[in-house]
Each structure stands twice: as C-alpha cells, then as structure tokens.
Write an enzyme that holds these catalytic residues in place. Structure first.
Site, PDB file in Angstrom:
ATOM      1  N   LYS A   1       0.830  -1.207   0.000  1.00  0.00           N
ATOM      2  CA  LYS A   1       0.000   0.000   0.000  1.00  0.00           C
ATOM      3  C   LYS A   1       0.867   1.262   0.000  1.00  0.00           C
ATOM      4  O   LYS A   1       0.613   2.198  -0.759  1.00  0.00           O
ATOM      5  CB  LYS A   1      -0.947  -0.018   1.209  1.00  0.00           C
ATOM      6  CG  LYS A   1      -2.056  -1.056   1.059  1.00  0.00           C
ATOM      7  CD  LYS A   1      -2.857  -1.294   2.339  1.00  0.00           C
ATOM      8  CE  LYS A   1      -3.852  -2.446   2.110  1.00  0.00           C
ATOM      9  NZ  LYS A   1      -4.659  -2.786   3.296  1.00  0.00           N
TER      10      LYS A   1
ATOM     11  N   GLN B   1      -4.883  -1.424   9.385  1.00  0.00           N
ATOM     12  CA  GLN B   1      -4.730  -2.748   8.777  1.00  0.00           C
ATOM     13  C   GLN B   1      -5.351  -3.815   9.686  1.00  0.00           C
ATOM     14  O   GLN B   1      -5.036  -3.886  10.876  1.00  0.00           O
ATOM     15  CB  GLN B   1      -3.237  -3.035   8.538  1.00  0.00           C
ATOM     16  CG  GLN B   1      -2.966  -4.340   7.833  1.00  0.00           C
ATOM     17  CD  GLN B   1      -3.499  -4.372   6.401  1.00  0.00           C
ATOM     18  OE1 GLN B   1      -3.377  -3.409   5.654  1.00  0.00           O
ATOM     19  NE2 GLN B   1      -4.121  -5.485   6.027  1.00  0.00           N
TER      20      GLN B   1
ATOM     21  N   ASP C   1     -11.269   2.958   3.405  1.00  0.00           N
ATOM     22  CA  ASP C   1     -11.578   1.531   3.235  1.00  0.00           C
ATOM     23  C   ASP C   1     -13.079   1.308   3.021  1.00  0.00           C
ATOM     24  O   ASP C   1     -13.491   0.229   2.590  1.00  0.00           O
ATOM     25  CB  ASP C   1     -11.141   0.748   4.485  1.00  0.00           C
ATOM     26  CG  ASP C   1      -9.814   0.026   4.284  1.00  0.00           C
ATOM     27  OD1 ASP C   1      -9.443  -0.216   3.113  1.00  0.00           O
ATOM     28  OD2 ASP C   1      -9.158  -0.299   5.294  1.00  0.00           O
TER      29      ASP C   1
END
Ligand code: NDP
Length: 293
Positions: A53, A97, A120
C-alpha cells in the site's frame, strides 16, 4: 478451452497512472494527498500488505504517514491516535490494517475513524450509503472486482453472478455493487450454510470466490465459459520457495482454466486492484476535503 487470463496487475497499473495524473493536478492547487496507515503487531501478511500500500501511495505521488504499533497496544491507545488523525487537516485518509490483536475490537476502531477519512469504506455510515446507492467510499476489493470486469469488457447486465463468501469486506459489499443498475447482475450469495454449493456455483455466468479456502473451487463447480474471479489469497507450504510458501487463490487455477472463458490469477489478479482502489479512494478523500470535486 483455455481461459483468458485477466491481467489485474496491468489494469491496476493503468488505474494508478490515472490517479497519478490527478494527484499532479491537485498538488498544483496546493493539496498533498496523505494517507495514514496504522499497523498493529507483527503479522507477516499484514506487513506485506502495508508495504504494498505504501509503495503504491509513493508511486502515485501521495504521502503516507505509517504508524507501526506494538502487538501490546491497547484499544485506548489506538483510539487516541485515530482521534488525533481525524482532527489532523493534513491527513485525508485513515487505514487501520486488519486483523487487529485480540485485545482490540475492530468494530469500535472502524467506528472511531471519521467517515470522511474512511477510505476503506468500512464505517457503518459509509456501508449504509453504499446500500442506499449514495456517493461514498466503496470498499477497495469489491470495487476492484467491478473495475476489473468493466475494463475487461465482460457483460454484466443480466448476468447471473454467484459470490461464495459473505464477509463485510468482500462478499456483502460486492453483492450490493453487483446488483446496482450500472452492473445490473442477478446475484446469489453463498456461505458455509449453503446446501449443494457446486449446484449453485455451476449456475454462475460470473463466479466470485471469496472464501479463504485454498483451491476449494474445482473445475466441476464451474459452468463452461463462465468468468471466474478469484479473490482468495492463501499461503500454502512450498519448500521450493525461499520463503517456504506460495500464494494460491480459492480456485483450483489450472483445471479451472480449461472450463472458464476468463479468470483472474493469484497473485496479480484482484490483489493489485485492491491497492489501486485504495489510492483512488484517497484521491477522492483529498479532493472532497478541499472542495476540489
Ligand atoms: P472471511 O473469512 O471473513 O469470510 C469467508 C466467507 O467464506 C464466509 O462468508 C464463509 O461463510 C465463506 N465460506 C468459508 N468456507 C466456505 C465453504 N466451504 N462453503 C461456502 N462458503 C464458505 O474472509 P474474507 O472475506 O475476509 O476473505 C476471503 C478471502 O479473500 C481470503 O482468502 C482473503 O485473504 C482474501 N482477500 C483478498 C483480498 C485481495 O485484495 N485480493 C482482500 C480481502 C480478502 P460463513 O459466513 O458461513 O462463515
């Protein structure tokens, strides 16, 4: 039949190149898109995802602010950091995460992230907006699957889509996107309670496997000529590799290629799309927060 291999790596690279052009434009207006990435603990797969990422962020010209917190981090410590980042005007997006260590409740963490910075798309406000068809942050993996289908020119309108897996981050949001008018598919969602799974999967014009079960979907579960999208990422032992493992999907790839008309490989299928969609969502966040949409 030998299936067309859908090149997720190339489609993702094209998308990142488009994002990079837009990043240049908004930088010229004084905005530096920035994503805060929080990793708690030492899970090797999570570390590798975070590296992927941050590499993508740098490639498109964005900033990352990566926080690597110890496994022993308390929930209060993590929530405090998220609240600081919510208030920080220089941070456009916040990503925590998953999975998190057991002392931290992921739902509480997700609900603490400001919906405007939830790139997200996991916050309940954004999930609700997705269901209602309002503008929101679309979760990256399902969004990536839709983008892959569109860019590959696969007809979805009227197609029978079967999704195996009903998680909040893949199966459920993908089912919503698939039934939206712009995709217009007829959707069936399967899970561990589904009876006679092969009978259901063999009905699919587009079969999506998102189970987390290595090579579970066999060729005889696929209709001849179907499009197969393999979301699964599983590590299996492989002594021929330096790492001692290799990645496989939820689909038994080689035999499936003889039946499907098109298929995504693992790796280099859905995975790179997830990351490309993350940088795309971060761009959207930076534009929205600076009135540039
Ligand atoms: P979850 O474990 O949260 O969900 C798995 C789903 O599969 C559940 O709904 C489960 O059913 C269903 N399932 C499991 N076994 C069976 C079975 N035998 N028959 C039918 N259904 C079954 O996984 P995620 O959605 O988080 O991830 C799925 C896979 O996708 C994983 O391999 C993960 O690593 C990968 N992934 C890949 C990403 C990428 O970027 N490529 C991003 C995110 C995930 P039930 O609900 O009944 O338990």
């Amino acid at each position: 039949m030998s299936a067309k291999i859908i090149d997720g790596a190339q489609i993702a690279a094209d998308l990142r190149a488009d994002v990079a052009k837009d990043v240049e434009k908004i930088k010229a207006k004084g905005v530096q898109p920035t994503l805060a990435v929080i990793l708690v603990g030492n899970d090797p797969a999570s570390q590798s995802y975070v590296k992927g990422k941050t590499n993508a962020l740098h490639e498109v010209g964005m900033n990352d602010r990566t926080f690597r917190l110890p496994e022993t981090t308390t929930q209060d410590e993590l929530l405090k950091l998220i609240k600081e980042l919510n208030a920080d005007k220089l941070v456009n997006g916040i990503l925590v995460q998953l999975p998190l260590p057991k002392q931290i409740d992921p739902d509480t963490v997700i609900e603490t992230i400001s919906p405007e910075k939830d790139v997200d798309g996991f916050h309940p406000v954004n999930v609700g907006k997705l269901l209602l068809g309002h503008d929101t942050f679309i979760p990256c993996t399902p969004h990536g699957v839709i983008h892959l289908l569109k860019r590959t020119g696969i007809e979805t309108s009227g197609a029978k889509v079967v999704i195996v897996g009903r998680s909040n981050i893949v199966g459920k949001p993908l089912s919503v996107l698939m039934m939206n008018k712009d995709v217009n598919a007829t959707v069936t969602v399967c899970h561990s309670g589904t009876k006679n799974l092969p009978e259901v999967t063999r009905e699919a014009d587009i079969l999506v496997a998102a189970m987390g079960k290595p090579q579970f979907i066999k060729a005889d579960m696929i209709k001849k000529g179907a499009v197969v999208i393999d979301v699964g990422v599983n590590r299996i032992d492989d002594s021929s590799k330096k790492s001692g493992f290799r990645l496989v999907g939820d689909v038994d790839f080689e035999p499936a290629c003889e039946i499907a008309s098109a298929i995504t490989p693992v790796p280099k299928g859905v995975g790179p799309m997830t990351i490309a969609m993350l940088v795309a969502n971060t761009l959207v966040a930076a534009k929205r927060q600076n009135g540039l949409e």
